[in-house]
Design a protein around this motif. Structure first.
Motif, PDB file in Angstrom:
ATOM      1  N   ALA A 372       0.825  -1.204   0.000  1.00 16.86           N
ATOM      2  CA  ALA A 372       0.000   0.000   0.000  1.00 16.86           C
ATOM      3  C   ALA A 372       0.862   1.258   0.000  1.00 16.86           C
ATOM      4  CB  ALA A 372      -0.914  -0.010   1.224  1.00 16.86           C
ATOM      5  N   ARG A 373       2.019   1.182   0.634  1.00 21.74           N
ATOM      6  CA  ARG A 373       2.890   2.357   0.735  1.00 21.74           C
ATOM      7  C   ARG A 373       3.950   2.407  -0.362  1.00 21.74           C
ATOM      8  NH1 ARG A 373       6.242   4.349   6.140  1.00 21.74           N
ATOM      9  NH2 ARG A 373       7.112   6.243   5.194  1.00 21.74           N
ATOM     10  N   TYR A 374       4.482   1.233  -0.748  1.00 18.63           N
ATOM     11  CA  TYR A 374       5.622   1.197  -1.668  1.00 18.63           C
ATOM     12  C   TYR A 374       5.336   0.439  -2.966  1.00 18.63           C
ATOM     13  CZ  TYR A 374       8.160   2.473   2.631  1.00 18.63           C
ATOM     14  OH  TYR A 374       8.595   3.090   3.778  1.00 18.63           O
ATOM     15  N   GLY A 375       4.080   0.195  -3.260  1.00 18.41           N
ATOM     16  CA  GLY A 375       3.723  -0.664  -4.386  1.00 18.41           C
ATOM     17  C   GLY A 375       4.314  -0.259  -5.723  1.00 18.41           C
ATOM     18  N   SER A 376       4.445   1.036  -5.983  1.00 18.42           N
ATOM     19  CA  SER A 376       4.953   1.497  -7.290  1.00 18.42           C
ATOM     20  C   SER A 376       6.438   1.855  -7.241  1.00 18.42           C
ATOM     21  CB  SER A 376       4.148   2.714  -7.757  1.00 18.42           C
ATOM     22  OG  SER A 376       4.367   3.816  -6.890  1.00 18.42           O
ATOM     23  N   LEU A 377       7.101   1.616  -6.102  1.00 17.59           N
ATOM     24  CA  LEU A 377       8.480   2.076  -5.904  1.00 17.59           C
ATOM     25  C   LEU A 377       9.428   1.604  -6.996  1.00 17.59           C
ATOM     26  CD1 LEU A 377      10.722   3.408  -4.204  1.00 17.59           C
ATOM     27  CD2 LEU A 377      10.896   1.250  -2.922  1.00 17.59           C
ATOM     28  N   MET A 378       9.475   0.315  -7.254  1.00 14.73           N
ATOM     29  CA  MET A 378      10.465  -0.222  -8.191  1.00 14.73           C
ATOM     30  C   MET A 378      10.187   0.244  -9.626  1.00 14.73           C
ATOM     31  SD  MET A 378      12.166  -1.582  -5.873  1.00 14.73           S
ATOM     32  CE  MET A 378      13.517  -2.314  -6.766  1.00 14.73           C
ATOM     33  N   GLU A 379       8.912   0.338  -9.979  1.00 15.11           N
ATOM     34  CA  GLU A 379       8.555   0.829 -11.314  1.00 15.11           C
ATOM     35  C   GLU A 379       8.900   2.311 -11.453  1.00 15.11           C
ATOM     36  OE1 GLU A 379       4.648   1.197 -14.293  1.00 15.11           O
ATOM     37  OE2 GLU A 379       4.455   0.279 -12.292  1.00 15.11           O
ATOM     38  N   ASP A 380       8.672   3.079 -10.385  1.00 13.07           N
ATOM     39  CA  ASP A 380       8.982   4.517 -10.410  1.00 13.07           C
ATOM     40  C   ASP A 380      10.485   4.746 -10.571  1.00 13.07           C
ATOM     41  OD1 ASP A 380       6.317   5.098 -10.088  1.00 13.07           O
ATOM     42  OD2 ASP A 380       6.446   5.483  -7.931  1.00 13.07           O
ATOM     43  N   ILE A 381      11.295   3.932  -9.892  1.00 15.39           N
ATOM     44  CA  ILE A 381      12.746   4.042 -10.021  1.00 15.39           C
ATOM     45  C   ILE A 381      13.162   3.752 -11.461  1.00 15.39           C
ATOM     46  CG2 ILE A 381      14.946   2.957  -9.382  1.00 15.39           C
ATOM     47  CD1 ILE A 381      13.787   2.569  -6.557  1.00 15.39           C
ATOM     48  N   ASP A 382      12.587   2.711 -12.039  1.00 14.26           N
ATOM     49  CA  ASP A 382      12.929   2.321 -13.407  1.00 14.26           C
ATOM     50  C   ASP A 382      12.553   3.420 -14.403  1.00 14.26           C
ATOM     51  OD1 ASP A 382      14.039   0.192 -15.043  1.00 14.26           O
ATOM     52  OD2 ASP A 382      12.043   0.040 -15.919  1.00 14.26           O
ATOM     53  N   ASN A 383      11.378   3.998 -14.233  1.00 16.72           N
ATOM     54  CA  ASN A 383      10.926   5.053 -15.138  1.00 16.72           C
ATOM     55  C   ASN A 383      11.798   6.303 -15.025  1.00 16.72           C
ATOM     56  OD1 ASN A 383       8.820   3.535 -16.190  1.00 16.72           O
ATOM     57  ND2 ASN A 383       7.350   4.230 -14.651  1.00 16.72           N
ATOM     58  N   LEU A 384      12.212   6.630 -13.809  1.00 15.10           N
ATOM     59  CA  LEU A 384      13.058   7.808 -13.623  1.00 15.10           C
ATOM     60  C   LEU A 384      14.397   7.623 -14.322  1.00 15.10           C
ATOM     61  CD1 LEU A 384      13.659  10.561 -12.352  1.00 15.10           C
ATOM     62  CD2 LEU A 384      14.460   9.353 -10.308  1.00 15.10           C
ATOM     63  N   TYR A 385      15.003   6.458 -14.182  1.00 12.84           N
ATOM     64  CA  TYR A 385      16.310   6.244 -14.798  1.00 12.84           C
ATOM     65  C   TYR A 385      16.233   6.155 -16.321  1.00 12.84           C
ATOM     66  CZ  TYR A 385      19.328   6.229 -10.791  1.00 12.84           C
ATOM     67  OH  TYR A 385      20.068   6.645  -9.718  1.00 12.84           O
ATOM     68  N   LYS A 386      15.091   5.817 -16.860  1.00  7.96           N
ATOM     69  CA  LYS A 386      14.931   5.876 -18.316  1.00  7.96           C
ATOM     70  C   LYS A 386      15.066   7.324 -18.795  1.00  7.96           C
ATOM     71  CE  LYS A 386      12.112   1.711 -18.882  1.00  7.96           C
ATOM     72  NZ  LYS A 386      10.752   1.180 -19.121  1.00  7.96           N
ATOM     73  N   LEU A 387      14.504   8.256 -18.018  1.00  9.76           N
ATOM     74  CA  LEU A 387      14.633   9.675 -18.341  1.00  9.76           C
ATOM     75  C   LEU A 387      16.076  10.139 -18.184  1.00  9.76           C
ATOM     76  CD1 LEU A 387      11.468  11.146 -16.549  1.00  9.76           C
ATOM     77  CD2 LEU A 387      11.788  10.818 -19.007  1.00  9.76           C
ATOM     78  N   ILE A 388      16.706   9.739 -17.087  1.00 14.52           N
ATOM     79  CA  ILE A 388      18.092  10.135 -16.818  1.00 14.52           C
ATOM     80  C   ILE A 388      19.023   9.613 -17.901  1.00 14.52           C
ATOM     81  CG2 ILE A 388      20.027   9.790 -15.229  1.00 14.52           C
ATOM     82  CD1 ILE A 388      17.952   9.817 -12.931  1.00 14.52           C
ATOM     83  N   ASN A 389      18.866   8.360 -18.277  1.00 16.25           N
ATOM     84  CA  ASN A 389      19.711   7.763 -19.314  1.00 16.25           C
ATOM     85  C   ASN A 389      19.505   8.438 -20.670  1.00 16.25           C
ATOM     86  OD1 ASN A 389      20.696   5.974 -17.435  1.00 16.25           O
ATOM     87  ND2 ASN A 389      19.380   4.276 -18.065  1.00 16.25           N
ATOM     88  N   GLY A 390      18.276   8.885 -20.908  1.00 16.65           N
ATOM     89  CA  GLY A 390      17.959   9.516 -22.189  1.00 16.65           C
ATOM     90  C   GLY A 390      18.717  10.808 -22.423  1.00 16.65           C
ATOM     91  N   ASP A 391      19.113  11.475 -21.332  1.00 15.61           N
ATOM     92  CA  ASP A 391      19.852  12.737 -21.443  1.00 15.61           C
ATOM     93  C   ASP A 391      21.293  12.610 -20.966  1.00 15.61           C
ATOM     94  OD1 ASP A 391      17.554  13.985 -22.337  1.00 15.61           O
ATOM     95  OD2 ASP A 391      16.956  14.666 -20.346  1.00 15.61           O
ATOM     96  N   ALA A 392      21.759  11.407 -20.758  1.00 14.29           N
ATOM     97  CA  ALA A 392      23.046  11.189 -20.084  1.00 14.29           C
ATOM     98  C   ALA A 392      24.218  11.846 -20.788  1.00 14.29           C
ATOM     99  CB  ALA A 392      23.296   9.687 -19.925  1.00 14.29           C
ATOM    100  N   LYS A 393      24.302  11.701 -22.107  1.00  9.81           N
ATOM    101  CA  LYS A 393      25.464  12.226 -22.831  1.00  9.81           C
ATOM    102  C   LYS A 393      25.558  13.739 -22.698  1.00  9.81           C
ATOM    103  CE  LYS A 393      25.858   8.493 -26.225  1.00  9.81           C
ATOM    104  NZ  LYS A 393      25.830   8.140 -27.666  1.00  9.81           N
ATOM    105  N   ARG A 394      24.435  14.416 -22.931  1.00  8.86           N
ATOM    106  CA  ARG A 394      24.447  15.883 -22.818  1.00  8.86           C
ATOM    107  C   ARG A 394      24.703  16.326 -21.382  1.00  8.86           C
ATOM    108  NH1 ARG A 394      19.164  18.771 -24.648  1.00  8.86           N
ATOM    109  NH2 ARG A 394      18.405  17.797 -22.748  1.00  8.86           N
ATOM    110  N   ASP A 395      24.084  15.649 -20.414  1.00  8.42           N
ATOM    111  CA  ASP A 395      24.266  16.024 -19.008  1.00  8.42           C
ATOM    112  C   ASP A 395      25.733  15.904 -18.591  1.00  8.42           C
ATOM    113  OD1 ASP A 395      21.609  16.570 -18.786  1.00  8.42           O
ATOM    114  OD2 ASP A 395      21.083  14.733 -17.714  1.00  8.42           O
ATOM    115  N   LEU A 396      26.376  14.830 -19.002  1.00  7.79           N
ATOM    116  CA  LEU A 396      27.784  14.640 -18.654  1.00  7.79           C
ATOM    117  C   LEU A 396      28.661  15.670 -19.350  1.00  7.79           C
ATOM    118  CD1 LEU A 396      27.932  10.744 -18.731  1.00  7.79           C
ATOM    119  CD2 LEU A 396      28.307  12.192 -16.727  1.00  7.79           C
TER     120      LEU A 396
END
Length: 726
Positions: A372-396
């Motif tokens: 009830a509290r953490y049900g979407s946690l692992m999916e949310d982490i995965d979705n966030l890193y998809k965004l981070i990876n998508g901009d990784a080259k420019r960010d670095l």
């Protein structure tokens, strides 16, 4: 090793193992323990011979009071006159700044026989931990009802700053800082005292202090005399003060006793220090991001930069000295990152983390309340890193661009200053310039100190060429503007750089300091292509910031939840990742099996220096006096009897990382027996994972430090000050 010695060593290990099993004590334990956690560790069972209270006593004086954070490294007081021992590489930038072609202390070393001869260590200060206080409830209470990620993170940062400011107002004699112990979860207020006047006392010559160079960096066996001595000074009334001739040596609350007898294999040892950053409580996606983007990009870029700077250094001695610190820092990071890459792939940490995360997800979904509290946690982490990876080259790229090209760093400082000045009413701009000019000059000078125009142009060209190859969704607007509609990107970049550098007056330090920043009018009137390019970069960074803040806010909350639920799953409390706050780690002087049939013994000797010196590699050159003394067996009282030699390096299974450089290695009685400076190559992944089988740290044995000081550099006055009899 002869047969008798081998049998004895094996018997020792067997007896040790039996004793461990009978006592139920686990002899190695991962963890860089904060002061608040030391009481939870039973160091007596591990081998400590003094009271744990003597290590840290919040109600009195203890060994912790002998520790200092110096220039991002650790150091320790070893006399009542403010004498500090740390690493040679921790003093490197200060020695470089004090050096000239005529007085090349970087190459030849430096010994101050009197306090009057000690040299100001420019850029270095000493920070001493005074006290700490958990303020997690105050920080997180400020965001209890806030759901927007960016707003939440801003309020957390504001609360941290306000708590620190409040502490400083209550006690103007300290500097306060709130450190995040667990991301998004726990926060501690640290109170520090800062000593501003630090001076160089004794630095061995480079053939000793940097013996082995990059060939041996992050490698065992090691024979580097990585040590240096400094001294802390305060005003005559004992208060912190900037460098002044009438300042007096600082009297510490506590200083470490130096034990010239050193250690033996399997002796209990411990370290107090200020380790930088570790990331052990992160999910698989974080490790993937490091392995696929951060580590390879940064190490390859620094490799190119160093090759460029080393070639430039061949022009003359002044250029070589000017670029030395930057080359050394780059090389250290580069080899560390490549070691991490090798280690991550070698143990397949990504797969391990994925397995752990899958088990965690199963636990979450198998418990109604937790789900009830953490049900979407692992999916949310995965979705966030998809965004981070998508901009990784420019960010670095954006992270590295200013450090890569000195003139862009100069431009940023000038543009920021110009904007701030022009925001003032016109009749107040002159006063603003007068008030802030010295600070601006200080920032610019620090960059110009390591500036070379040929290096800058070549590295700038690489950066622009790299950015020109990014996909359209990761474009860098300033680079796109340079290329325009040209069909030949390389030629467009080449033309831009040649024209921009030829026309820019920022390449002339005399013009910048004496004309450009002399008045508000000259600052406002000046413009060139490099300033304009930097403005385009900073504009894009500002445009990207809201989304970056949003992601950082989400990450802060997710990582706090990740640690919370993982502690529930594993039914244990974690030790916080290192974050440059004072920590303790403990273990034993111990070798390891580096590979099949390859056992690494925990001591090296002077004999090994001579052996490496026959390879023809100039990084293994050493002072001729070392061979003369060794052949005469002139070891003084510093030989290790079973080796019939002076031990140079030692190896131990403690948990260390960057920032632990210079940390005192102490024996069971809290006496100094060595100085930590490195890790074995396999232990470079300590930032992400620690394991007793391969995690080994490296220190310089105090016996070698004392031998070099006494026999090579005739600094017996320092041994006398430390209370060492010879």
């Amino acid at each position: 090793m002869n047969k008798k010695t081998l049998v004895t060593s094996l018997l020792t290990i067997v007896l040790l193992t039996i004793g461990i099993l009978q006592s139920g004590y686990k002899p190695w334990e991962e963890g860089m323990f904060p002061l608040s956690e030391i009481h939870k560790v039973d160091l007596k069972k591990a081998g400590l011979k003094i009271s744990q209270n003597e290590i840290y006593n919040p109600k009195g004086t203890s060994l912790v009071d002998a520790l200092v954070n110096v220039g991002g490294c650790t150091g320790s007081f070893i006399s009542n006159q403010g004498l500090i021992i740390t690493n040679h590489h921790c003093s490197f930038s200060a020695v470089q700044q004090a050096s000239t072609p005529e007085h090349d202390y970087l190459t030849n070393g430096f010994v101050a026989e009197t306090k009057e001869q000690e040299i100001q260590a420019k850029g270095l200060t000493c920070r001493i931990t005074d006290s700490y206080e958990d303020v997690s409830d105050r920080v997180l209470g400020a965001v209890a009802q806030v759901t927007d990620p960016a707003s939440r993170l801003k309020l957390i940062n504001d609360a941290m700053k306000n708590i620190a400011l409040e502490a400083e107002q209550k006690d103007p004699g300290i500097q306060a800082e709130v450190s995040e112990m667990f991301i998004g979860k726990s926060y501690v207020l640290f109170r520090y005292k800062t000593i501003q006047d630090v001076r160089l006392v004794y630095v061995p010559n480079r053939q000793i202090g940097e013996y082995g160079g990059e060939t041996d960096n992050w490698v065992w066996p090691r024979h580097t005399g990585d040590f240096a001595f400094m001294r802390a000074y305060v005003a005559p009334d004992g208060s912190p003060a900037k460098y002044a001739k009438n300042n007096i040596p600082y009297t510490p609350k506590k200083f470490l006793k130096v034990n010239p007898k050193g250690t033996n294999e399997e002796d209990f040892v411990f370290i107090l220090g200020y380790p930088g950053r570790t990331f052990r409580h992160r999910p698989a996606q974080f490790i993937e991001y490091q392995q696929q983007y951060v580590l390879p990009y940064t190490s390859n870029l620094y490799d190119f930069q160093n090759t460029t700077m080393e070639n430039a250094g061949k022009k003359d001695k002044a250029t070589e000295i000017k670029l030395a610190t930057r080359i050394k820092r780059n090389a250290n990071v580069m080899k560390n990152y490549r070691g991490k890459l090798q280690g991550l792939k070698g143990i397949d940490l990504i797969s391990q983390k994925k397995t752990e995360d899958a088990a965690l997800a199963k636990f979450i979904n198998g418990n109604v309340d937790v789900k009830a509290r953490y049900g979407s946690l692992m999916e949310d982490i995965d979705n966030l890193y998809k965004l981070i990876n998508g901009d990784a080259k420019r960010d670095l790229w954006l992270t590295q661009i200013y450090n890569s090209t000195s003139l862009l760093g100069i431009s940023r400082n000038i543009n920021v200053f110009k904007t701030a000045m022009e925001a003032q009413p016109e009749n107040q701009r002159a006063a603003f310039l007068t008030q802030n000019k010295s600070r601006l000059k200080q920032f610019l000078s620090a960059i110009y100190d390591a500036y070379d125009i040929d290096v800058d142009k070549k590295i700038f060209k690489k950066m622009l060429t790299d950015a020109s190859e990014f996909s359209t969704d990761q474009y860098v607007s300033a680079v796109n503007k340079v290329i325009g509609k040209s069909t030949n990107k390389e030629q467009a970049i080449e033309n831009f750089i040649n024209n921009a550098f030829a026309k820019s007056k920022l390449t002339d330090t005399s013009y910048v300091f004496n004309t450009l920043i002399s008045s508000p009018k000259t600052i406002s009137a000046y413009s060139d292509e490099i300033l304009s390019f930097e403005k385009d970069i900073s504009t894009q960074i500002a445009q990207l910031k809201p989304e970056k803040d949003r992601r950082d806010g989400i990450l802060n909350k997710l990582m706090g939840d990740y640690v919370n639920v993982k502690e529930k799953f594993l039914k244990k409390d974690f030790i916080p990742d290192a974050n440059s706050t004072l920590r303790l780690t403990y273990g034993h002087v111990r070798g390891y099996w580096a590979a099949d049939a390859t056992y690494m013994h925990p001591y090296t000797t002077i004999k090994g220096i001579l052996e490496k010196g026959t390879t023809g590699n100039p990084e293994f050159d050493y002072p001729a006096q070392i061979r003369k003394l060794w052949e005469a067996k002139d070891f003084g009282p510093f030989a290790k009897k079973d080796l019939n030699d002076v031990p140079v390096g030692l190896l131990y299974n403690m948990d260390t990382t960057g920032g632990n450089s210079g940390s005192p290695i102490m024996n069971a009685y809290g006496e100094l027996i060595g100085v930590n400076f490195d890790r074995a190559y396999g232990a470079t992944i300590n930032d992400y994972a620690w394991n007793e089988s391969y995690s080994r740290s490296i220190g310089v044995d105090i016996r070698y430090v004392l031998w070099v000081a006494s026999k090579i550099d005739k600094a017996n006055f320092l041994l006398e000050e430390m209370g060492v009899k010879i």
